[in-house]
Design a protein around this motif. Structure first.
Motif, mmCIF file in Angstrom:
data_model
loop_
_atom_site.group_PDB
_atom_site.id
_atom_site.type_symbol
_atom_site.label_atom_id
_atom_site.label_comp_id
_atom_site.label_asym_id
_atom_site.label_seq_id
_atom_site.Cartn_x
_atom_site.Cartn_y
_atom_site.Cartn_z
ATOM 1 N N GLY A 1 18.313 77.272 75.056
ATOM 2 C CA GLY A 1 18.016 77.434 73.644
ATOM 3 C C GLY A 1 16.529 77.493 73.361
ATOM 4 N N ARG A 2 15.710 77.300 74.395
ATOM 5 C CA ARG A 2 14.256 77.356 74.193
ATOM 6 C C ARG A 2 13.822 78.807 74.056
ATOM 7 N NH1 ARG A 2 10.076 74.932 78.485
ATOM 8 N NH2 ARG A 2 10.966 76.678 79.601
ATOM 9 N N VAL A 3 13.298 79.165 72.872
ATOM 10 C CA VAL A 3 12.904 80.531 72.559
ATOM 11 C C VAL A 3 11.522 80.515 71.922
ATOM 12 C CG1 VAL A 3 13.444 82.545 71.114
ATOM 13 C CG2 VAL A 3 15.293 81.241 72.178
ATOM 14 N N GLU A 4 10.699 81.493 72.305
ATOM 15 C CA GLU A 4 9.390 81.693 71.668
ATOM 16 C C GLU A 4 9.357 83.091 71.076
ATOM 17 O OE1 GLU A 4 5.790 80.414 73.930
ATOM 18 O OE2 GLU A 4 7.285 80.107 75.504
ATOM 19 N N VAL A 5 8.732 83.232 69.918
ATOM 20 C CA VAL A 5 8.525 84.556 69.350
ATOM 21 C C VAL A 5 7.366 85.201 70.101
ATOM 22 C CG1 VAL A 5 7.855 85.823 67.277
ATOM 23 C CG2 VAL A 5 9.403 83.877 67.110
ATOM 24 N N ALA A 6 7.591 86.447 70.506
ATOM 25 C CA ALA A 6 6.579 87.174 71.281
ATOM 26 C C ALA A 6 6.147 88.405 70.495
ATOM 27 C CB ALA A 6 7.141 87.571 72.642
ATOM 28 N N PRO A 7 4.968 88.363 69.833
ATOM 29 C CA PRO A 7 4.482 89.558 69.146
ATOM 30 C C PRO A 7 4.231 90.669 70.166
ATOM 31 C CG PRO A 7 3.205 87.628 68.522
ATOM 32 C CD PRO A 7 4.084 87.233 69.691
ATOM 33 N N LEU A 8 4.643 91.859 69.836
ATOM 34 C CA LEU A 8 4.491 92.994 70.740
ATOM 35 C C LEU A 8 3.552 94.021 70.150
ATOM 36 C CD1 LEU A 8 8.241 93.326 71.633
ATOM 37 C CD2 LEU A 8 6.496 92.157 72.935
#
Length: 190
Positions: free
Chosen positions: A183-190
């Motif tokens: 459940g560990r998620v990071e938002v990754a700007p692309l």
């Protein structure tokens, strides 16, 4: 600008295990036009020397900020340590030599993929290049080298990990490498 969700699927103190997982996932992905991007914090002259052999035109900024040194200004990176590396669009075969050069320094090695292919037997549709990435965080548990650790984390990217169809993709990919989606998620700007 789009964002992907980077879901941690394997965290291990064993770099060889993380690298094997990376290869397994790359074998699953469509990598025909793939590239690899490097983000790192280099703290020692020894690591810097090894990285410069691989990437002589290294793009970097002093951790203290651009006004304190950068590749754009033509500064000597050895005089500006620690430095933050942002060097993108390299051939996939540079990933492992870069990882080997790092020693204890943290990095994110991001693979820009053509797609996560469909997996009909698992009910998974194709994920387009816009959201198909794989990141290996070396000596760090996060994408941005903020959570330094002796562990290495494999992240798979999907459009939105909270949506059931994308969470299913993350779980399926985790299963392929003997990991699990915590459940560990990071938002990754692309």
């Amino acid at each position: 600008m789009s964002n992907s969700d980077a879901a941690a699927v394997l965290t291990t103190p064993d770099l060889a295990e993380a690298t094997r997982a990376m290869h397994t996932l790359l074998d699953i992905a469509d990598t025909r036009n793939g590239e690899v991007d490097f983000e790192a914090v280099i703290r020692s002259p020894e690591v810097l020397a090894r990285v410069l052999v691989l990437l002589p035109a290294l793009k970097w900024w002093a951790v203290a900020g651009e006004k304190h040194g950068s590749s754009d200004a033509g500064d000597d990176p050895a005089r500006c340590l620690p430095i933050r590396v942002f060097d993108w669009c390299h051939p996939l075969d540079l990933a492992e030599p870069f990882i080997a050069a790092l020693g204890p320094d943290p990095a994110a090695v991001r693979f820009d993929l053509d797609a996560w292919p469909e997996v009909p037997e698992a009910g998974l549709e194709r994920v387009s290049q816009k959201y198909a990435y794989l990141t290996l965080s070396v000596n760090s548990r996060d994408l941005y080298q903020d959570e330094l650790h002796e562990d290495h984390t494999v992240h798979v990217h999907v459009p939105n990990a909270a949506r059931p169809e994308h969470a299913a993709r993350v779980r399926w990919l985790a299963d392929q490498v003997g990991g699990r989606f915590t459940g560990r998620v990071e938002v990754a700007p692309l």
